[in-house]
Scaffold this motif. Structure first.
Motif, PDB file in Angstrom:
ATOM      1  N   THR A 204       0.838  -1.204   0.000  1.00  0.00           N
ATOM      2  CA  THR A 204       0.000   0.000   0.000  1.00  0.00           C
ATOM      3  C   THR A 204       0.875   1.257   0.000  1.00  0.00           C
ATOM      4  O   THR A 204       0.395   2.344   0.300  1.00  0.00           O
ATOM      5  N   ALA A 205       2.148   1.108  -0.328  1.00  0.00           N
ATOM      6  CA  ALA A 205       3.091   2.219  -0.276  1.00  0.00           C
ATOM      7  C   ALA A 205       2.852   3.199  -1.413  1.00  0.00           C
ATOM      8  O   ALA A 205       2.286   2.853  -2.463  1.00  0.00           O
ATOM      9  N   ALA A 206       3.320   4.435  -1.216  1.00  0.00           N
ATOM     10  CA  ALA A 206       3.292   5.421  -2.282  1.00  0.00           C
ATOM     11  C   ALA A 206       4.152   4.919  -3.440  1.00  0.00           C
ATOM     12  O   ALA A 206       5.226   4.353  -3.236  1.00  0.00           O
ATOM     13  N   GLY A 207       3.684   5.097  -4.654  1.00  0.00           N
ATOM     14  CA  GLY A 207       4.408   4.594  -5.811  1.00  0.00           C
ATOM     15  C   GLY A 207       3.955   3.224  -6.254  1.00  0.00           C
ATOM     16  O   GLY A 207       4.347   2.759  -7.330  1.00  0.00           O
ATOM     17  N   ARG A 208       3.146   2.541  -5.441  1.00  0.00           N
ATOM     18  CA  ARG A 208       2.585   1.238  -5.813  1.00  0.00           C
ATOM     19  C   ARG A 208       1.075   1.362  -5.945  1.00  0.00           C
ATOM     20  O   ARG A 208       0.409   1.998  -5.124  1.00  0.00           O
ATOM     21  N   THR A 209       0.546   0.743  -6.986  1.00  0.00           N
ATOM     22  CA  THR A 209      -0.896   0.669  -7.185  1.00  0.00           C
ATOM     23  C   THR A 209      -1.248  -0.802  -7.329  1.00  0.00           C
ATOM     24  O   THR A 209      -0.980  -1.409  -8.376  1.00  0.00           O
ATOM     25  N   ASP A 210      -1.797  -1.387  -6.268  1.00  0.00           N
ATOM     26  CA  ASP A 210      -2.108  -2.817  -6.254  1.00  0.00           C
ATOM     27  C   ASP A 210      -3.619  -3.020  -6.267  1.00  0.00           C
ATOM     28  O   ASP A 210      -4.348  -2.468  -5.435  1.00  0.00           O
ATOM     29  N   TYR A 211      -4.075  -3.826  -7.221  1.00  0.00           N
ATOM     30  CA  TYR A 211      -5.482  -4.198  -7.301  1.00  0.00           C
ATOM     31  C   TYR A 211      -5.635  -5.673  -6.950  1.00  0.00           C
ATOM     32  O   TYR A 211      -4.866  -6.525  -7.423  1.00  0.00           O
ATOM     33  N   VAL A 212      -6.636  -5.990  -6.139  1.00  0.00           N
ATOM     34  CA  VAL A 212      -7.040  -7.375  -5.909  1.00  0.00           C
ATOM     35  C   VAL A 212      -8.186  -7.661  -6.873  1.00  0.00           C
ATOM     36  O   VAL A 212      -9.275  -7.092  -6.741  1.00  0.00           O
ATOM     37  N   HIS A 213      -7.946  -8.512  -7.853  1.00  0.00           N
ATOM     38  CA  HIS A 213      -8.966  -8.836  -8.842  1.00  0.00           C
ATOM     39  C   HIS A 213      -9.754 -10.070  -8.392  1.00  0.00           C
ATOM     40  O   HIS A 213      -9.176 -11.139  -8.163  1.00  0.00           O
ATOM     41  N   LEU A 214     -11.063  -9.931  -8.288  1.00  0.00           N
ATOM     42  CA  LEU A 214     -11.960 -11.000  -7.867  1.00  0.00           C
ATOM     43  C   LEU A 214     -12.899 -11.326  -9.028  1.00  0.00           C
ATOM     44  O   LEU A 214     -13.605 -10.436  -9.523  1.00  0.00           O
ATOM     45  N   THR A 215     -12.920 -12.569  -9.473  1.00  0.00           N
ATOM     46  CA  THR A 215     -13.738 -12.962 -10.617  1.00  0.00           C
ATOM     47  C   THR A 215     -14.652 -14.111 -10.223  1.00  0.00           C
ATOM     48  O   THR A 215     -14.197 -15.136  -9.723  1.00  0.00           O
ATOM     49  N   ASN A 216     -15.949 -13.918 -10.445  1.00  0.00           N
ATOM     50  CA  ASN A 216     -16.973 -14.884 -10.044  1.00  0.00           C
ATOM     51  C   ASN A 216     -17.486 -15.629 -11.273  1.00  0.00           C
ATOM     52  O   ASN A 216     -18.110 -15.027 -12.151  1.00  0.00           O
ATOM     53  N   VAL A 270      -7.679 -13.296   1.100  1.00  0.00           N
ATOM     54  CA  VAL A 270      -9.003 -13.271   0.486  1.00  0.00           C
ATOM     55  C   VAL A 270      -9.785 -14.486   0.973  1.00  0.00           C
ATOM     56  O   VAL A 270      -9.356 -15.624   0.784  1.00  0.00           O
ATOM     57  N   VAL A 271     -10.926 -14.218   1.610  1.00  0.00           N
ATOM     58  CA  VAL A 271     -11.774 -15.283   2.153  1.00  0.00           C
ATOM     59  C   VAL A 271     -13.172 -15.133   1.565  1.00  0.00           C
ATOM     60  O   VAL A 271     -13.765 -14.051   1.635  1.00  0.00           O
ATOM     61  N   VAL A 272     -13.692 -16.211   0.992  1.00  0.00           N
ATOM     62  CA  VAL A 272     -15.008 -16.175   0.365  1.00  0.00           C
ATOM     63  C   VAL A 272     -16.045 -16.683   1.356  1.00  0.00           C
ATOM     64  O   VAL A 272     -15.994 -17.826   1.788  1.00  0.00           O
ATOM     65  N   ARG A 273     -16.983 -15.820   1.702  1.00  0.00           N
ATOM     66  CA  ARG A 273     -18.055 -16.221   2.617  1.00  0.00           C
ATOM     67  C   ARG A 273     -19.069 -17.132   1.929  1.00  0.00           C
ATOM     68  O   ARG A 273     -19.543 -18.112   2.512  1.00  0.00           O
ATOM     69  N   SER A 274     -19.442 -16.763   0.714  1.00  0.00           N
ATOM     70  CA  SER A 274     -20.381 -17.588  -0.050  1.00  0.00           C
ATOM     71  C   SER A 274     -19.978 -17.568  -1.507  1.00  0.00           C
ATOM     72  O   SER A 274     -19.491 -16.559  -2.014  1.00  0.00           O
ATOM     73  N   GLY A 275     -20.177 -18.693  -2.180  1.00  0.00           N
ATOM     74  CA  GLY A 275     -19.760 -18.825  -3.560  1.00  0.00           C
ATOM     75  C   GLY A 275     -18.287 -19.152  -3.679  1.00  0.00           C
ATOM     76  O   GLY A 275     -17.675 -19.703  -2.761  1.00  0.00           O
ATOM     77  N   ARG A 276     -17.694 -18.786  -4.790  1.00  0.00           N
ATOM     78  CA  ARG A 276     -16.273 -19.020  -5.057  1.00  0.00           C
ATOM     79  C   ARG A 276     -15.809 -17.984  -6.078  1.00  0.00           C
ATOM     80  O   ARG A 276     -16.609 -17.461  -6.869  1.00  0.00           O
ATOM     81  N   VAL A 277     -14.533 -17.693  -6.070  1.00  0.00           N
ATOM     82  CA  VAL A 277     -13.966 -16.706  -6.990  1.00  0.00           C
ATOM     83  C   VAL A 277     -12.580 -17.147  -7.424  1.00  0.00           C
ATOM     84  O   VAL A 277     -11.956 -18.020  -6.812  1.00  0.00           O
ATOM     85  N   GLY A 278     -12.092 -16.515  -8.485  1.00  0.00           N
ATOM     86  CA  GLY A 278     -10.674 -16.535  -8.792  1.00  0.00           C
ATOM     87  C   GLY A 278     -10.085 -15.236  -8.278  1.00  0.00           C
ATOM     88  O   GLY A 278     -10.754 -14.197  -8.301  1.00  0.00           O
ATOM     89  N   ALA A 279      -8.837 -15.276  -7.795  1.00  0.00           N
ATOM     90  CA  ALA A 279      -8.238 -14.071  -7.222  1.00  0.00           C
ATOM     91  C   ALA A 279      -6.776 -13.964  -7.645  1.00  0.00           C
ATOM     92  O   ALA A 279      -6.052 -14.967  -7.709  1.00  0.00           O
TER      93      ALA A 279
END
Length: 529
Positions: A204-216, A270-279
């Protein structure tokens, strides 16, 4: 045992053979008499699912998808493999208030049309949004099929393979970005949906842009929690709880929006409460390029991070242990000559629930290498990854190597090129023989196979036996010849561009082509009440 119980066993067995996501073993009714359990048969899976994240938001992005299924003995006849666009997912288009068509499935009749030769070819974002397949594979397994897209409008992809295309189906997504944050080569192996993922090495540092991609991939919404752990423990992330990912869609979550704290190294859970995803985590750096950070192997007392490039100029190890128990780990490098201990970094102490980072410098010193982490005393489960830099000054490029799962029965790597592909194999616990097969090329050629011996405690960069007539991209399969010795592997792709040593590394776990199914030869009717 009544008929209901028998039906449940039969249904579970069929499910394992169809999905390939489960490994089932059933108790042998005679085991109590002789103490010997009946071994489960291994059968090819009949259906596989893969998810590819949104490749890039850059207008300068050029993305190639490569689909490959190895020839598998005993596989079903018929079938096909294909990738279709998810209904939403670009970071710039993210709108949680949108009540439109984002949750609707786009795999209608018009999605049956092939694109290009054997489903490959070039697709524009406009045609992808119609729901037509970006890539389809309907001919024979054993030959890669490719598709290309460009620009920052491309969606995430949902993939399914059935019949003879299901066992070991692998898709590589590789993106070249010419300039801007994350410039360089970004690669990721499209993942199977699951319910839990660990990503040590995010930031989460300055200069970094990190996205968590979640696909259902499913027809109902998935609900996901994202937890972030820094050097002092859990970071407050109220908006990371209860994230809804609509059916057949993708949701990119900017990590810095989950917390106000800027930290160089964090672990994302990343924890899925219901369903499933790719991450997957897309880590974009303003000055050091960018790449995809794939999930670490599940928490374990010992971990292997295979295939750190031999010309790495800086290696940063990030380790996290869930829970409240500290972990003490021995750090070793499996080099071509054996296991060695990096001077000054013999061990690492990891406090429970906190992320620990250690700079290892140019630990490989010009040779093939893999990091091996083992407990110094009691075993405490940990997850880990390394960020690797190549180049110097303004021409540096970054990539990640997470802790890997074993190669298992067979691992598959797609999207390899005649120049710029390096296969690294390590056997930290004992000598092993591996069979490496080069497929036919996407534009022609003949397959070839060689067998290599990996000495105990070493890493070997294998000179891939690519025949002269192989054209286009090719796939690799790695098959250990013994089940007794664990083997780990990774593949590095390089594509130097104007002095920048662009590269990406993907680990090679078991390709999930086979599933264990219990024998059903005996007549179970005598066991009914």
């Amino acid at each position: 045992m009544n008929r209901t119980t028998l039906s449940l066993i039969a249904g579970a067995t069929a499910l394992a053979a169809v999905t390939g996501f489960a490994v089932l073993t059933a108790p042998d009714p005679t085991a109590a008499d002789d103490g010997v359990a009946t071994a489960a048969a291994r059968l090819p899976v009949e259906r596989s699912s893969l998810l590819c994240p949104t490749p890039s938001s850059s207008d300068l992005a050029e993305t190639t998808y490569t689909s490959f299924t190895p020839v598998t003995k005993g596989a079903e006849s018929g079938g096909s493999a294909g990738l279709r666009p998810a209904t939403a997912g670009r970071p710039a288009e993210k709108d949680p208030e949108d009540g439109g068509k984002d949750g609707e499935e786009q795999s209608g009749e018009d999605g049956e049309e092939e694109t290009g030769e054997d489903g490959g070819g070039e697709e524009t974002a406009a045609s992808a949004k119609t729901g037509k397949p970006v890539l389809e594979h309907k001919k024979e397994p054993g030959k890669p099929v490719t598709a290309e897209t460009s620009g920052g409008e491309e969606p995430a992809l949902l993939g399914t393979a059935e019949g003879r295309f299901a066992p070991g189906w692998t898709v590589q997504q590789t993106t070249e970005v010419a300039a801007g944050a994350g410039r360089g080569l970004q690669g990721v192996t499209c993942t199977a949906p699951d319910t839990e993922f660990w990503f040590p090495g995010a930031s989460t540092a300055a200069g970094r842009t990190d996205y968590v991609h979640l696909t259902n991939p499913d027809g109902s919404a998935a609900v996901v929690d994202i937890e972030v752990y820094g050097k002092d423990g859990a970071l407050k992330t109220e908006v990371g709880e209860g994230i809804t990912v609509k059916p057949h869609s993708s949701e990119p979550v900017l990590l810095s929006t989950l917390t106000d704290e800027e930290q160089t190294d964090v672990t994302v859970h990343v924890v899925v409460r219901s369903g499933r995803v790719g991450a997957a985590v897309q880590a974009l750096d303003d000055s050091l390029g960018g790449d995809w950070l794939a999930a670490s192997a599940d928490p374990a007392g010992s971990l292997v991070l295979p295939g750190i490039p031999e010309d790495a100029t800086a290696v940063r190890l990030v380790v996290f242990t869930p829970g409240n128990v500290d972990a003490d780990l021995k750090v070793q490098l499996a080099s071509p000559s054996g296991l060695i201990t990096p001077a000054g970094n013999e061990t690492v102490h990891v406090k429970g629930g906190m992320t620990t980072a250690v700079d290892l410098g140019d630990v490989t010193r010009g040779e093939a290498g893999s990091l091996v982490l083992t407990p110094t005393d009691r075993s405490v489960p940990v997850v880990a990854a390394v960020r690797v830099l190549r180049g110097k000054g303004d021409d540096q490029e970054s990539a990640f190597v997470p802790a890997a799962r074993e190669v298992g029965l067979r691992a598959t790597s797609a999207g390899n090129t005649a120049k710029g592909s390096v296969l690294a194999v390590t056997a930290p616990e004992g000598a092993a023989k591996v069979k490496v097969t080069v497929s036919a090329g996407s534009e022609g050629g003949t397959p070839a196979t060689e067998t290599y011996t990996i000495k105990a405690g070493t890493t070997q960069n294998i000179e891939i036996p690519v025949p002269d007539d192989v054209e286009g991209t090719y796939a690799l399969t790695v098959e250990p010849e013994s089940d007794d010795t664990p083997v780990y592997a990774s593949r590095t792709l390089t594509a130097p561009d104007d002095g920048v040593p662009a590269f990406t590394v993907q680990t090679l776990p078991d390709d999930r082509g086979m599933v264990a199914v219990p024998h059903t030869e005996e007549d179970l009717s005598v066991l009914q009440k």
